[in-house]
Write an enzyme that holds these catalytic residues in place. Structure first.
Site, PDB file in Angstrom:
ATOM      1  N   ASP A 155       0.823  -1.215   0.000  1.00 58.84           N
ATOM      2  CA  ASP A 155       0.000   0.000   0.000  1.00 58.84           C
ATOM      3  C   ASP A 155       0.857   1.266   0.000  1.00 58.84           C
ATOM      4  O   ASP A 155       1.964   1.270   0.522  1.00 58.84           O
ATOM      5  CB  ASP A 155      -0.903  -0.021   1.246  1.00 58.84           C
ATOM      6  N   ASN A 170     -10.410  -3.540  -6.765  1.00 57.19           N
ATOM      7  CA  ASN A 170      -9.591  -2.551  -7.497  1.00 57.19           C
ATOM      8  C   ASN A 170     -10.103  -2.258  -8.913  1.00 57.19           C
ATOM      9  O   ASN A 170      -9.693  -1.271  -9.533  1.00 57.19           O
ATOM     10  CB  ASN A 170      -8.122  -2.994  -7.569  1.00 57.19           C
TER      11      ASN A 170
HETATM   12  C1  FPP Z   1      -2.170  -0.029  -3.217  1.00 57.10           C
HETATM   13  O1  FPP Z   1      -1.650   1.291  -3.206  1.00 57.10           O
HETATM   14  C2  FPP Z   1      -1.554  -0.748  -4.303  1.00 57.10           C
HETATM   15  C3  FPP Z   1      -2.229  -1.340  -5.316  1.00 57.10           C
HETATM   16  C4  FPP Z   1      -3.692  -1.324  -5.435  1.00 57.10           C
HETATM   17  C5  FPP Z   1      -1.511  -2.017  -6.398  1.00 57.10           C
HETATM   18  C6  FPP Z   1      -0.267  -2.760  -5.986  1.00 57.10           C
HETATM   19  C7  FPP Z   1       0.456  -3.069  -7.212  1.00 57.10           C
HETATM   20  C8  FPP Z   1       1.789  -2.936  -7.368  1.00 57.10           C
HETATM   21  C9  FPP Z   1       2.756  -2.610  -6.302  1.00 57.10           C
HETATM   22  C10 FPP Z   1       2.389  -3.109  -8.705  1.00 57.10           C
HETATM   23  C11 FPP Z   1       2.173  -4.434  -9.307  1.00 57.10           C
HETATM   24  C12 FPP Z   1       3.134  -5.404  -8.818  1.00 57.10           C
HETATM   25  C13 FPP Z   1       3.842  -6.193  -9.609  1.00 57.10           C
HETATM   26  C14 FPP Z   1       4.870  -7.050  -8.984  1.00 57.10           C
HETATM   27  C15 FPP Z   1       3.693  -6.216 -11.083  1.00 57.10           C
HETATM   28  P1  FPP Z   1      -2.624   2.484  -3.531  1.00 57.10           P
HETATM   29  O2  FPP Z   1      -2.628   2.704  -5.006  1.00 57.10           O
HETATM   30  O3  FPP Z   1      -3.959   2.222  -2.936  1.00 57.10           O
HETATM   31  O4  FPP Z   1      -1.887   3.664  -2.810  1.00 57.10           O
HETATM   32  P2  FPP Z   1      -2.567   4.863  -2.019  1.00 57.10           P
HETATM   33  O5  FPP Z   1      -3.317   4.230  -0.850  1.00 57.10           O
HETATM   34  O6  FPP Z   1      -1.404   5.662  -1.577  1.00 57.10           O
HETATM   35  O7  FPP Z   1      -3.459   5.567  -2.977  1.00 57.10           O
END
Ligand code: FPP
Length: 248
Positions: free
Chosen positions: A26, A74
């Site tokens: 996150d 998501n």
């Molecule tokens: C949450 O942070 C993260 C996600 C919904 C996506 C996680 C995906 C990755 C790290 C990349 C894909 C991984 C690989 C290995 C290809 P957020 O977007 O909710 O962050 P925020 O809470 O700060 O908005």
């Protein structure tokens, strides 16, 4: 000569490590926002962090490393962000098959994969085949994609209900093991340690069944900034806990 040899990382800290570590990756969006970049830029660095930390876990002897990469919820994000994440999976799975294989890490994908684009499904299949060649004892890094804990339990219940309906299983023979065997994680032990970076303190539908006795570790560090030292700190915190599994 031996003096100048690179010390294996496992020997560097000499700390016992959990068998299975899971992470809710996150904070990518906030990381990007702080820099005036699009959210996708945070996901890109987050994917790099995954690669670094998955390799580190393997080096220090963690057998299973599992991350939440895309939840069943998501899909509600703006189409542009969903597309960017799918593109990242495409790019990553192509590269991962090679680089992670060279590092001796078997990459697996868990979740309800049915709604994913066909080419990504094909990449997941190929990645799985490459992982298989590392053998059953290889360190495993699992990406949870289109994963939801409740959805996973619902699917398990449906599959078990079908068996009962067909007469193959009696209701009184359904055990906790029966349920565990129908989850995406059937082939691995439950997580010992679940890490959530970015300051949020909730489980967000991640590994609901499997986390019954997991230790949680929360940190304010945003996932793209998460370093091997942060993993060491999480493992130290884990090692200082007294796990009783309901006993005394
Ligand atoms: C949450 O942070 C993260 C996600 C919904 C996506 C996680 C995906 C990755 C790290 C990349 C894909 C991984 C690989 C290995 C290809 P957020 O977007 O909710 O962050 P925020 O809470 O700060 O908005």
């Amino acid at each position: 000569m031996g003096l100048f040899k690179r010390k294996p990382k496992a020997a560097a800290g000499n700390r016992p490590v959990p068998r299975h570590i899971a992470v809710i990756m996150d904070g990518n969006g906030r990381w990007a926002k702080k820099r005036g970049l699009p959210r996708q830029a945070g996901h890109k660095i987050g994917a790099e962090t995954f690669r670094t930390i998955a390799t580190y876990c393997k080096d220090i002897g963690v057998q299973y490393f599992t991350v939440y990469a895309f939840s069943t919820e998501n899909w509600k994000r703006p189409q542009e962000e969903v597309d960017a994440l799918m593109e990242l999976f495409r790019k990553y799975l192509r590269e991962a098959a090679e680089t992670m294989f060279q590092r001796g890490v078997a990459v697996r994908v868990l979740g309800d994969l049915s709604p994913l684009p066909r080419d990504i499904l094909e990449l997941i299949r190929e990645t799985g085949e490459i992982a298989d060649t590392l053998g059953p004892d290889a360190a495993t890094a699992s990406l949870c994609i289109n994963y939801g804990g409740r959805d996973e339990i619902k699917n398990a219940v449906r599959a078990i209900a079908e068996q009962v309906k067909g007469g193959a299983l009696a209701p009184e023979d359904i055990t906790e093991e029966t349920i565990g065997a129908h989850l995406y994680t059937a082939h691995m032990p439950d997580p010992d340690l679940i890490i959530r970076p970015s300051g949020e303190v909730r489980i967000s539908n991640f590994l609901l069944w499997q986390s019954a006795y997991a230790e949680y570790y929360f940190t304010d560090v945003l996932w793209p900034d998460f370093k091997t030292a942060d993993m060491d700190a999480a493992i130290d915190a884990y090692n200082s806990r007294n796990r009783r599994f309901g006993g005394v």
